[in-house]
Design a protein around this motif. Structure first.
Motif, mmCIF file in Angstrom:
data_model
loop_
_atom_site.group_PDB
_atom_site.id
_atom_site.type_symbol
_atom_site.label_atom_id
_atom_site.label_comp_id
_atom_site.label_asym_id
_atom_site.label_seq_id
_atom_site.Cartn_x
_atom_site.Cartn_y
_atom_site.Cartn_z
ATOM 1 N N SER A 1 12.120 12.365 4.233
ATOM 2 C CA SER A 1 12.443 12.489 5.653
ATOM 3 C C SER A 1 12.613 13.938 6.084
ATOM 4 N N ASP A 2 12.922 14.838 5.139
ATOM 5 C CA ASP A 2 13.112 16.250 5.494
ATOM 6 C C ASP A 2 11.938 16.784 6.303
ATOM 7 N N ILE A 3 10.719 16.350 5.924
ATOM 8 C CA ILE A 3 9.512 16.841 6.600
ATOM 9 C C ILE A 3 8.654 15.677 7.111
ATOM 10 N N GLY A 4 9.188 14.460 7.102
ATOM 11 C CA GLY A 4 8.445 13.303 7.582
ATOM 12 C C GLY A 4 7.270 12.936 6.703
ATOM 13 N N GLN A 5 7.369 13.162 5.390
ATOM 14 C CA GLN A 5 6.254 12.927 4.475
ATOM 15 C C GLN A 5 6.258 11.478 4.005
ATOM 16 N N SER A 6 5.163 10.767 4.323
ATOM 17 C CA SER A 6 5.072 9.340 4.010
ATOM 18 C C SER A 6 4.204 9.056 2.798
ATOM 19 N N ASP A 7 3.944 10.054 1.964
ATOM 20 C CA ASP A 7 3.143 9.859 0.749
ATOM 21 C C ASP A 7 4.017 9.217 -0.323
ATOM 22 N N THR A 8 4.182 7.910 -0.231
ATOM 23 C CA THR A 8 5.101 7.205 -1.113
ATOM 24 C C THR A 8 4.772 7.456 -2.574
ATOM 25 N N ASN A 9 5.794 7.859 -3.330
ATOM 26 C CA ASN A 9 5.728 8.145 -4.772
ATOM 27 C C ASN A 9 5.053 9.463 -5.113
ATOM 28 N N VAL A 10 4.489 10.164 -4.142
ATOM 29 C CA VAL A 10 3.867 11.462 -4.434
ATOM 30 C C VAL A 10 4.293 12.485 -3.392
ATOM 31 N N THR A 11 5.586 12.532 -3.080
ATOM 32 C CA THR A 11 6.080 13.557 -2.170
ATOM 33 C C THR A 11 6.042 14.914 -2.878
ATOM 34 N N GLN A 12 6.329 15.955 -2.124
ATOM 35 C CA GLN A 12 6.287 17.291 -2.715
ATOM 36 C C GLN A 12 7.588 17.656 -3.428
ATOM 37 N N ASP A 13 8.535 16.726 -3.506
ATOM 38 C CA ASP A 13 9.846 17.021 -4.085
ATOM 39 C C ASP A 13 9.761 17.716 -5.439
ATOM 40 N N PHE A 14 8.881 17.222 -6.313
ATOM 41 C CA PHE A 14 8.840 17.725 -7.684
ATOM 42 C C PHE A 14 7.479 18.316 -8.042
ATOM 43 N N ASP A 15 6.701 18.719 -7.025
ATOM 44 C CA ASP A 15 5.380 19.284 -7.313
ATOM 45 C C ASP A 15 5.478 20.533 -8.188
ATOM 46 N N PHE B 1 0.833 -1.197 0.000
ATOM 47 C CA PHE B 1 0.000 0.000 0.000
ATOM 48 C C PHE B 1 0.875 1.258 0.000
ATOM 49 N N GLN B 2 1.827 1.330 0.914
ATOM 50 C CA GLN B 2 2.800 2.422 0.933
ATOM 51 C C GLN B 2 4.232 1.926 0.953
ATOM 52 N N ASN B 3 4.438 0.616 1.033
ATOM 53 C CA ASN B 3 5.771 0.032 1.199
ATOM 54 C C ASN B 3 6.426 0.485 2.496
ATOM 55 N N LEU B 4 5.607 0.789 3.504
ATOM 56 C CA LEU B 4 6.127 1.256 4.785
ATOM 57 C C LEU B 4 5.734 0.322 5.924
ATOM 58 N N ASN B 5 5.429 -0.909 5.569
ATOM 59 C CA ASN B 5 5.054 -1.882 6.584
ATOM 60 C C ASN B 5 5.249 -3.267 6.001
ATOM 61 N N PHE B 6 5.293 -4.262 6.866
ATOM 62 C CA PHE B 6 5.365 -5.645 6.433
ATOM 63 C C PHE B 6 4.861 -6.519 7.575
ATOM 64 N N LEU C 1 20.402 6.220 -9.071
ATOM 65 C CA LEU C 1 19.013 6.254 -9.501
ATOM 66 C C LEU C 1 18.956 6.796 -10.921
ATOM 67 N N LYS C 2 18.369 6.027 -11.815
ATOM 68 C CA LYS C 2 18.304 6.431 -13.223
ATOM 69 C C LYS C 2 16.954 7.051 -13.581
ATOM 70 N N ALA C 3 15.910 6.691 -12.873
ATOM 71 C CA ALA C 3 14.591 7.281 -13.121
ATOM 72 C C ALA C 3 13.768 7.169 -11.855
ATOM 73 N N ALA C 4 12.998 8.210 -11.575
ATOM 74 C CA ALA C 4 12.083 8.209 -10.436
ATOM 75 C C ALA C 4 10.676 8.465 -10.945
ATOM 76 N N ILE C 5 9.701 8.133 -10.125
ATOM 77 C CA ILE C 5 8.312 8.485 -10.402
ATOM 78 C C ILE C 5 7.828 9.371 -9.269
ATOM 79 N N ASP C 6 7.239 10.494 -9.619
ATOM 80 C CA ASP C 6 6.654 11.384 -8.618
ATOM 81 C C ASP C 6 5.532 12.142 -9.302
ATOM 82 N N ASP C 7 4.897 13.027 -8.558
ATOM 83 C CA ASP C 7 3.817 13.805 -9.175
ATOM 84 C C ASP C 7 4.250 15.253 -9.346
ATOM 85 N N ASN C 8 3.697 15.900 -10.366
ATOM 86 C CA ASN C 8 3.930 17.315 -10.631
ATOM 87 C C ASN C 8 2.575 18.009 -10.696
#
Length: 983
Positions: A809-823, A176-181, A691-698
């Motif tokens: 981790s800069d802001i503790g954002q756990s929105d996997t694959n849709v962080t604000q990095d590249f919004d 779901f978020q890859n933050l648990n197992f 890292l050769k390619a990332a996925i995020d949202d804009n």
């Protein structure tokens, strides 16, 4: 070295050399498992898929002579048992010796992987928390992830959301978020394998590492036992307090307390001797937490967590050539948090508000078949099913249930959330607005939230002369029911409009904003992969590894429509292993590989499914003293949907770039390992990952409008040929998935006519290329003597880039694959530098010494340099160019006091050290009885491990009182007692 080798994720290999025509038999007396093979014409033999355990290996020569020895088989490794010396016609029989208990495992000269294996016996002898993450952190190249994401590890510079976890071959990662197992009852673990790099083509969907666990199993002998682990609150030290920059106390932990205990009982044995075996375990844990904490908070809580877990492992040796095994377990965790009002500015517990009920985990069932169809061909097949609950509900002090059902048109019940964002001088006039009935102050998850996994895989292994071929196919379907809504259905934010920012000059106007966010959907991730790999014995001493993996990922939204569909992403794997001396004492190895990662399921819940996100401002005349809700409302008439979330499903064709590539990374490793004697080996490896390619949202809709031929007029309208764009609409979502830095091909309905236009947006209009580079040099050693074992490593590493990866981790954002990095493009300015998981130096040592037959002591040492810090503030909102404003993202930019502060230049946290010790006593007068005391963080070192890096107020830009406030410390000193009895 005897024959070509390959690794497996549930068993091991016995291989070696003997005289052509000899027969080799491996037998485990404890289980009756036995296999016999004839040595080939080249003098090599190999038995694959051998269950872990201790075996007797017997050679029967063509001349009638026999010899034997014992060996231990561990998961994913090859145990080399050689009966001859020399090669070709010069083969002569060696004297066969039994490896003593104090000897190290022979170097696995067949492997090109970077792997650490720890057995249950080793784990029990050292002071370490009994969970998969804590044990994984003993391996070189691993560091603890940010506290915001829980108890997770970062492998080789990757984020904590980029690992995979397995038990007995079944994937237990929560996708779901890859933050648990799934949390296996740890008393049931026989071995844990930690893969930190170079893993073969049968493993994928990971850019970080792989944790592979093998459970205990029954034998012909009946065994049973039980133990209790207890960590009393009186022997646990307090966590440090924290203070605002003004010196005001913020976090007071003097009243906090915590205790926990876990009791387990188990039994194992043969239901039918040599044929049918069972191992069963029942475990119950309880943890109580009194959390007062934040003096400035209006609530505090009393938490009780219960873990009623169980595990069953059954093994059926149908024949010597056909095995069937069943693994079933439950890892359910239930937490009840009683919430109380706390007078702001004090540390007190007053009115009981209600209880927050949450649950995690569920049941897992795995069936696996292994068939030794010929001496040279082995086949295995696995089918597994799991459910993982994430539900939440509340109950008020009056007994009313509060929950969210997932219907976006029917928000959560209960009291709304109240925030007072007015400046201090305005709050001083009539006090701070707050709710006296809201329990969580946050979104609550729908009550029926859960994840379901169905996995099927088939793997084959075929020996063809000097070539060992492994190939297989893997189906992994993951479905998530998810959604959330603010408790009470909305957030009321009290604010002040002060045009000239001059306090109390009469032009201030208070107003209130209503925000509603409701989301809910059933979404899916369908994953397929096939692989083939060849381990080729170029010579008796040199193995070349060539492999390939093809991954396909399909993400499906709440309407059952695919919005991302990537097929046959190729991941090549190359490697070599050179047995320099030909006796498994000195290995030189290297590998290169490409690894891909799919999108997590969480992306689709809001970004690709129907959801609601609205805002509206009001004037008000008063507020309710209990709920905090405003009264006497007059709307400003500006009700709006935010970020394209408008309560209807998005067109799946518009959510992601048509040319989207998966997130993938290239890795290169070169190293050697040498046994100095029978008791000590050491090694060095260099690792480089990029890292050769990332996925995020804009979310910059202006970029696609410009690329689509639109221009903005003086009133802010976007026009093309005199026609205005209609935004947002079902075919024009603001935020879209893309590969940062690459040209993106989007389909867009610009005019809400149902007609989609294809537009290519140049990468430079959206963001720079995602970058993450990790380079490390690892020194590792393994020492084992009759009464003493010691392992350890030193790692020198650098992790640089402009994105951490799946999380932030800069802001503790756990929105996997849709962080604000590249919004937005502005968010990427000065974002390149040292990343949060950059720990330049890490020294790890752990071991145990048996003082006598009754007494032993263990130790675990970690010395580590601190992580880099950032100074995040607001960006000057003057026009970027005429008519175009910078996007106001609050305190999220690499700016402080208006000055550029590139990533990682805010200083570093202090070095930290941690010493854990234990003492165990096994009285000779009661066989099987054991007492143990573990002391964690003996010196009670509480260095800061993370801070608040958002330094400026997101609106005014003034320095916050919480700037660089410690967000987490090392865990304080605690003591754990254990009593155990085995028979």
């Amino acid at each position: 070295m005897g024959g070509v080798q390959a690794q497996t994720n549930t068993a091991g290999v016995v291989s070696g050399r003997a005289v052509a025509g000899d027969t080799i038999t491996v037998e485990n007396p404890a289980t009756g498992f036995s296999r016999t093979i004839t040595v080939g014409a080249d003098g090599n033999y190999r038995l694959s898929q051998v269950p872990i355990g201790q075996y007797t290996v017997t050679r029967k020569g063509v001349d009638g002579s026999t010899s034997s020895r014992t060996t231990n088989v561990s998961v994913g490794t090859s145990s080399n048992v050689t009966f001859v010396s020399g090669t070709g016609d010069a083969q002569t029989l060696d004297t066969v010796t039994v490896v003593g208990t104090g000897a190290i495992n022979p170097i696995d000269v067949s492997s090109v992987e970077s792997t650490t294996i720890l057995t249950a016996e080793q784990i029990a002898k050292i002071p370490v928390a009994r969970d998969a993450t804590s044990v994984a952190l003993l391996a070189p190249g691993t560091v603890r992830g940010d506290a915001a994401f829980g108890n997770l590890a970062s492998f080789g510079g990757a984020s904590v959301a980029e690992n995979q976890y397995y038990v007995n071959g079944f994937n237990i990662t929560n996708t779901f978020q890859n933050l648990n197992f799934a949390q296996i009852p740890y008393e049931a673990i026989a071995e844990q394998q930690i893969k930190t790099g170079g893993y073969g083509a049968e493993f994928g969907r990971s850019l970080g590492g792989v944790v592979n666990m093998i459970t205990k199993r029954g034998t012909n002998e009946f065994h049973a036992g039980g133990n209790i682990f207890w960590e009393p609150e009186d022997l646990r030290e307090e966590v440090k307090n924290t203070y605002l920059t003004t010196g005001v106390l913020r976090q007071d932990n003097s009243k906090d307390s915590q205790w926990q205990a876990v009791a387990s009982v188990w039994a194992s044995g043969a239901l039918i001797k040599d044929k049918l075996f069972a191992y069963g375990l029942i475990s119950y844990g309880r943890k109580d937490n009194e959390i007062y904490g934040n003096v400035l908070s209006s609530t505090n809580s009393s938490d009780q967590t219960e873990t009623p877990n169980w595990l069953l492992k059954m093994d059926w040796n149908i024949t010597d050539n056909h095995l069937l095994e069943l693994t079933a377990f439950s890892d359910k965790t239930e937490t009840d948090s009683d919430v109380y009002l706390n007078p702001v500015g004090e540390l007190n517990r007053t009115t009981f508000l209600g209880t927050n009920f949450t649950e995690q985990g569920g049941e897992n069932y795995v069936l696996k078949y292994t068939g030794y169809l010929t001496d040279n061909f082995t086949l295995s097949a696995l089918a597994g099913h799991s459910k993982f609950s994430r539900g939440q509900r509340l109950r008020t002090a009056g007994g009313l249930d509060v929950s969210y059902g997932g219907d976006i048109n029917n928000p959560a019940t209960g009291c709304p959330i109240i925030t007072d964002l007015r400046p201090g001088y305005r709050r001083a006039i009539d006090g701070t607005r707050a709710s006296t009935c809201n329990i969580t102050g946050a979104q609550i998850v729908r009550q029926d939230a859960e994840d379901t996994r169905d996995q099927y895989r088939i793997d084959a292994e075929w020996q063809l002369g000097d070539h060992l071929l492994r190939f297989g196919y893997d189906v992994d379907d993951f479905e998530s029911v998810d959604g959330g809504s603010f408790e009470g259905g909305r957030v009321w934010s009290y604010r002040t409009d002060d045009p000239d920012d001059i306090p109390n000059n009469g032009d201030e106007t208070d107003f209130v904003r209503e925000q509603i966010v409701n989301q809910g959907a059933t979404v899916k991730v369908e994953q397929r992969a096939y692989y083939i790999q060849d381990s080729w014995n170029v010579t008796d001493n040199f193995v070349a590894y060539i492999g390939g993996r093809w991954d396909s990922f399909k993400n499906i939204n709440g309407q059952g429509q695919a919005y991302v569909d990537i097929e046959n992403q190729f991941g090549p794997r190359l490697g070599f292993s050179w047995d320099v001396n030909g006796d498994s004492t000195f290995k030189v190895f290297g590998n290169a590989g490409r690894y891909a990662l799919p999108l997590t399921a969480t992306v689709a819940v809001r970004g690709a499914s129907a959801s609601l996100f609205t805002r509206e401002e009001f004037d008000y005349t008063g507020f309710d003293p209990v709920t905090g809700e405003p009264t006497g409302l007059t709307s400003w008439g500006n009700f709006r949907f935010v970020n394209g979330e408008f309560g209807t499903a998005k067109n799946p064709l518009t959510i992601a770039s048509k040319n989207l590539d998966p997130m993938y990374q290239d890795e290169y490793i070169l190293g050697f390992q040498k046994a100095l004697n029978d008791n000590f080996s050491l090694g060095i490896r260099g690792i480089y990952r990029e890292l050769k390619a990332a996925i995020d949202d804009n979310c910059d809709y202006t970029a696609i409008l410009r690329a689509g031929g639109f221009a903005q007029d003086d009133d802010g309208h976007w026009l093309r040929n005199g026609q205005e764009a209609v935004l947002p609409n079902a075919g024009f979502p603001y935020c879209r998935m893309f590969n940062p830095g690459e040209d993106a091909v989007f389909l867009t309905d610009f005019f809400n006519t149902g007609v989609l236009e294809e537009t290519t947006v140049p990468g430079e209009l959206l963001s720079p290329k995602a970058k993450r580079k990790y380079a490390a040099l690892e020194f590792f050693f393994d020492g084992n003597w009759d009464k003493f074992f010691l392992q350890g490593s030193y790692t020198y590493a650098k992790s640089r880039g402009n994105t951490e990866g799946g999380v932030k981790s800069d802001i503790g954002q756990s929105d996997t694959n849709v962080t604000q990095d590249f919004d937005y493009l502005e968010l990427t300015v000065d974002s390149y530098g040292y990343l949060p998981n950059d720990r330049r130096h890490s020294l790890k040592l752990f071991g145990n010494y048996e003082i006598s037959d009754e007494w032993s002591v263990g130790a675990n040492l970690l010395v580590q340099s601190g992580r880099p810090m950032n100074c995040l503030g607001v960006l000057d909102t003057d026009p970027v160019e005429p008519g175009v404003q910078a996007h106001p993202y609050g305190s999220s930019f690499f700016r402080c006091d208006g000055i550029p502060t590139p990533r990682g230049t805010g200083g570093r946290l202090s070095w930290s050290s941690n010493v854990d010790l234990n003492v165990a006593y096994r009285p000779s007068y009661v066989e099987g009885l054991q007492f143990k005391v573990d002391i964690f963080n003996l010196m009670n070192s509480q260095k800061v491990t993370s801070v608040n890096e958002q330094v400026e107020d997101g609106t005014s830009g003034t320095r916050l009182e919480t700037a660089f406030l410690p967000a987490s410390f090392q865990a304080p000193r605690s003591v754990r007692f254990m009593v155990q009895y085995d028979f």
